[in-house]
Motif scaffolding. Sequence first.
Motif, PDB file in Angstrom:
ATOM      1  N   MET A   1      48.241  28.523  30.055  1.00 42.23           N
ATOM      2  CA  MET A   1      48.280  29.843  30.685  1.00 42.23           C
ATOM      3  C   MET A   1      49.612  30.537  30.418  1.00 42.23           C
ATOM      4  SD  MET A   1      46.353  31.857  32.703  1.00 42.23           S
ATOM      5  CE  MET A   1      45.220  30.869  33.675  1.00 42.23           C
ATOM      6  N   ARG A   6      49.165  37.616  28.282  1.00 40.13           N
ATOM      7  CA  ARG A   6      49.341  38.996  27.828  1.00 40.13           C
ATOM      8  C   ARG A   6      49.124  39.989  28.954  1.00 40.13           C
ATOM      9  NH1 ARG A   6      49.077  39.584  22.444  1.00 40.13           N
ATOM     10  NH2 ARG A   6      48.706  37.715  21.216  1.00 40.13           N
ATOM     11  N   ARG A   7      48.992  39.501  30.152  1.00 38.91           N
ATOM     12  CA  ARG A   7      48.598  40.414  31.219  1.00 38.91           C
ATOM     13  C   ARG A   7      49.710  41.391  31.587  1.00 38.91           C
ATOM     14  NH1 ARG A   7      46.340  36.519  35.692  1.00 38.91           N
ATOM     15  NH2 ARG A   7      47.950  35.184  34.854  1.00 38.91           N
ATOM     16  N   PHE A   8      49.276  42.561  32.084  1.00 35.46           N
ATOM     17  CA  PHE A   8      50.197  43.635  32.465  1.00 35.46           C
ATOM     18  C   PHE A   8      50.442  43.582  33.979  1.00 35.46           C
ATOM     19  CE2 PHE A   8      50.770  47.902  34.149  1.00 35.46           C
ATOM     20  CZ  PHE A   8      51.824  48.359  33.383  1.00 35.46           C
ATOM     21  N   PRO A   9      51.630  43.816  34.496  1.00 30.41           N
ATOM     22  CA  PRO A   9      52.885  44.010  33.770  1.00 30.41           C
ATOM     23  C   PRO A   9      53.596  42.681  33.465  1.00 30.41           C
ATOM     24  CG  PRO A   9      53.231  44.396  36.108  1.00 30.41           C
ATOM     25  CD  PRO A   9      51.778  44.021  35.939  1.00 30.41           C
ATOM     26  N   TYR A  13      53.982  38.689  35.114  1.00 34.52           N
ATOM     27  CA  TYR A  13      53.268  37.518  34.597  1.00 34.52           C
ATOM     28  C   TYR A  13      54.104  36.619  33.701  1.00 34.52           C
ATOM     29  CZ  TYR A  13      49.235  39.683  36.719  1.00 34.52           C
ATOM     30  OH  TYR A  13      48.376  40.224  37.627  1.00 34.52           O
ATOM     31  N   ALA A  21      44.545  31.843  43.977  1.00 35.41           N
ATOM     32  CA  ALA A  21      43.936  33.161  43.733  1.00 35.41           C
ATOM     33  C   ALA A  21      43.738  33.941  45.031  1.00 35.41           C
ATOM     34  CB  ALA A  21      42.598  32.987  43.023  1.00 35.41           C
ATOM     35  N   LEU A  25      44.526  37.860  45.765  1.00 34.93           N
ATOM     36  CA  LEU A  25      43.490  38.788  46.233  1.00 34.93           C
ATOM     37  C   LEU A  25      43.944  39.515  47.487  1.00 34.93           C
ATOM     38  CD1 LEU A  25      40.460  36.432  45.605  1.00 34.93           C
ATOM     39  CD2 LEU A  25      40.833  38.621  44.478  1.00 34.93           C
ATOM     40  N   GLU A  28      46.250  42.185  46.468  1.00 34.34           N
ATOM     41  CA  GLU A  28      45.487  43.315  45.931  1.00 34.34           C
ATOM     42  C   GLU A  28      44.984  44.216  47.046  1.00 34.34           C
ATOM     43  OE1 GLU A  28      43.271  41.151  42.521  1.00 34.34           O
ATOM     44  OE2 GLU A  28      42.051  42.887  43.028  1.00 34.34           O
ATOM     45  N   PHE A  31      47.718  46.355  48.467  1.00 38.01           N
ATOM     46  CA  PHE A  31      47.967  47.482  47.556  1.00 38.01           C
ATOM     47  C   PHE A  31      46.950  48.599  47.787  1.00 38.01           C
ATOM     48  CE2 PHE A  31      46.437  49.514  43.696  1.00 38.01           C
ATOM     49  CZ  PHE A  31      47.583  50.135  43.223  1.00 38.01           C
ATOM     50  N   LEU A  32      45.662  48.206  47.861  1.00 31.84           N
ATOM     51  CA  LEU A  32      44.605  49.206  48.006  1.00 31.84           C
ATOM     52  C   LEU A  32      44.685  49.911  49.360  1.00 31.84           C
ATOM     53  CD1 LEU A  32      41.765  47.133  46.368  1.00 31.84           C
ATOM     54  CD2 LEU A  32      42.805  49.191  45.440  1.00 31.84           C
ATOM     55  N   VAL A  76      53.909  54.767  45.242  1.00 36.64           N
ATOM     56  CA  VAL A  76      55.055  54.079  44.633  1.00 36.64           C
ATOM     57  C   VAL A  76      55.337  52.788  45.401  1.00 36.64           C
ATOM     58  CG1 VAL A  76      57.501  54.272  44.049  1.00 36.64           C
ATOM     59  CG2 VAL A  76      56.005  56.268  43.824  1.00 36.64           C
ATOM     60  N   TRP A  79      52.626  50.221  44.489  1.00 36.78           N
ATOM     61  CA  TRP A  79      52.801  49.559  43.185  1.00 36.78           C
ATOM     62  C   TRP A  79      53.996  48.612  43.203  1.00 36.78           C
ATOM     63  CZ3 TRP A  79      50.828  48.013  38.855  1.00 36.78           C
ATOM     64  CH2 TRP A  79      51.663  47.729  37.773  1.00 36.78           C
ATOM     65  N   TRP A  82      53.275  45.633  45.461  1.00 33.82           N
ATOM     66  CA  TRP A  82      52.326  44.688  44.847  1.00 33.82           C
ATOM     67  C   TRP A  82      53.035  43.837  43.794  1.00 33.82           C
ATOM     68  CZ3 TRP A  82      50.858  44.217  39.692  1.00 33.82           C
ATOM     69  CH2 TRP A  82      49.881  43.245  39.457  1.00 33.82           C
TER      70      TRP A  82
ATOM     71  N   PHE B  26      33.342  31.730  45.320  1.00 36.52           N
ATOM     72  CA  PHE B  26      34.559  30.958  45.053  1.00 36.52           C
ATOM     73  C   PHE B  26      35.137  30.418  46.341  1.00 36.52           C
ATOM     74  CE2 PHE B  26      39.227  31.806  45.289  1.00 36.52           C
ATOM     75  CZ  PHE B  26      39.663  30.642  44.687  1.00 36.52           C
ATOM     76  N   GLN B  31      36.986  35.912  49.827  1.00 39.02           N
ATOM     77  CA  GLN B  31      38.112  36.782  49.469  1.00 39.02           C
ATOM     78  C   GLN B  31      37.832  37.667  48.263  1.00 39.02           C
ATOM     79  OE1 GLN B  31      41.815  36.458  50.290  1.00 39.02           O
ATOM     80  NE2 GLN B  31      41.647  35.058  52.001  1.00 39.02           N
ATOM     81  N   THR B  35      37.800  41.722  48.529  1.00 38.77           N
ATOM     82  CA  THR B  35      38.666  42.511  47.647  1.00 38.77           C
ATOM     83  C   THR B  35      37.845  43.517  46.849  1.00 38.77           C
ATOM     84  OG1 THR B  35      40.097  40.587  47.513  1.00 38.77           O
ATOM     85  CG2 THR B  35      40.465  42.322  45.896  1.00 38.77           C
ATOM     86  N   THR B  42      38.256  52.254  48.065  1.00 45.82           N
ATOM     87  CA  THR B  42      39.368  53.028  47.518  1.00 45.82           C
ATOM     88  C   THR B  42      38.876  53.960  46.411  1.00 45.82           C
ATOM     89  OG1 THR B  42      40.834  51.188  48.021  1.00 45.82           O
ATOM     90  CG2 THR B  42      41.670  52.867  46.510  1.00 45.82           C
ATOM     91  N   LEU B  94      36.810  32.217  38.490  1.00 42.40           N
ATOM     92  CA  LEU B  94      37.134  31.358  39.628  1.00 42.40           C
ATOM     93  C   LEU B  94      36.032  30.362  39.962  1.00 42.40           C
ATOM     94  CD1 LEU B  94      38.793  34.007  41.984  1.00 42.40           C
ATOM     95  CD2 LEU B  94      39.946  32.196  40.718  1.00 42.40           C
ATOM     96  N   ASP B 106      44.560  41.568  35.497  1.00 39.38           N
ATOM     97  CA  ASP B 106      45.988  41.820  35.716  1.00 39.38           C
ATOM     98  C   ASP B 106      46.213  43.076  36.554  1.00 39.38           C
ATOM     99  OD1 ASP B 106      45.456  43.890  34.033  1.00 39.38           O
ATOM    100  OD2 ASP B 106      46.711  43.177  32.385  1.00 39.38           O
ATOM    101  N   GLY B 107      47.393  43.658  36.440  1.00 39.29           N
ATOM    102  CA  GLY B 107      47.749  44.797  37.280  1.00 39.29           C
ATOM    103  C   GLY B 107      47.540  46.147  36.630  1.00 39.29           C
ATOM    104  N   HIS B 110      45.698  48.516  38.889  1.00 31.55           N
ATOM    105  CA  HIS B 110      46.579  48.937  39.987  1.00 31.55           C
ATOM    106  C   HIS B 110      47.431  50.122  39.535  1.00 31.55           C
ATOM    107  CE1 HIS B 110      45.664  44.759  40.839  1.00 31.55           C
ATOM    108  NE2 HIS B 110      46.153  44.852  42.057  1.00 31.55           N
ATOM    109  N   ALA B 114      47.432  53.867  41.127  1.00 30.18           N
ATOM    110  CA  ALA B 114      48.652  54.443  41.705  1.00 30.18           C
ATOM    111  C   ALA B 114      48.980  55.774  41.032  1.00 30.18           C
ATOM    112  CB  ALA B 114      49.813  53.462  41.579  1.00 30.18           C
TER     113      ALA B 114
END
Lengths: 122, 134
Positions: A1, A6-9, A13, A21, A25, A28, A31-32, A76, A79, A82, B26, B31, B35, B42, B94, B106-107, B110, B114
Amino acid sequence: MSTTDRRFPKSVYRHGTEPDARFSLANERTFLAWIRTSLALLAGGVALETLGLGLHPGPRIAASVLLIVVGITTPVQAWVGWRRSERALRLNTPLPSANLALPLGIAVIVTGGLVLLGVILA
Amino acid sequence: MSGDTGGAAGHQGPEGGAQDRTSRPFDVGLQPERTALAWRRTALALIVAAVFGIRVLPTLLGAWALIPAGAGIALAVGILIASHRRYDQQHERLTTTDSNRIALPDGALHALVAVAAVLGGLASAAVVASVNLR
C-alpha cells in the motif's frame, strides 16, 4: 500500500499507515457536516437580502455579510480539518481540534443579535 | 460510536462465498452506509442550492444566470453520482479479502465539494452585493 499510493492529497497519504476504515469514514462524515453547515449559513445570508423581511437595512446587511463570510470560511475549515485529522489517524497522533469552531460559533451568535436588532429597529 | 463494538465481526472473511460477498456489510455499525447517506444529503443540498441559483442569480445577471446556475446543477449532480461510485468502491474494497488492487477512495471528491461550496459562497456574496448596490 505504501509503495505506490497515488491517492490525493499526497500530504495525507504519503504519511503513516492505513487506519481503521471506520475512523476514516467518521472523518468523512464530519467533513460533510461542515459542508452542509456552510450551505445553511449561505442560504441564510441570501435569504435575509432576497425575501424582503422588513428588517432595518443596517443590521440586516451586516448579518447577511457576516453569514456569507462565515459560509465561505466553513468549507476551508472542512477541508483543512479533514486533511489534518486523516493525517493524524494515519500517524496515530492526537486528533487536531477544529480551530475555527469558536470564531464561527461567535459569528453565528453575533448574527442572531444583528437580526434581533433589525427586527427591533424596523 | 456504535461501530467501535463491531470491529471483530466486521472483519470476518467472506465465508459466504463469491455470490454472497458484496451483500454482507463491512461493519455492524453500518459506517460505510451512514457515510454514503451523509454524502447523499450533502449532494442533494448542493443541488438545491444550485437550483436556488436559478431563482436569485437573475437579479445579478439576467438571462445569463442560467449558465452559472446550470453549471452548478451539473456539478452537484456529478458529485451525487461520484458519491455513489465512492460507496461501491469502499464496499468492494472493505468486504473482500483479495481486493488490495482496489484502493480505498481518496480526498479528491472532498476537495471538489469544498470548492463547490466556496463557489456557492462567492455567488451568494455577488447576489447580496447586487441587491444592495442597485
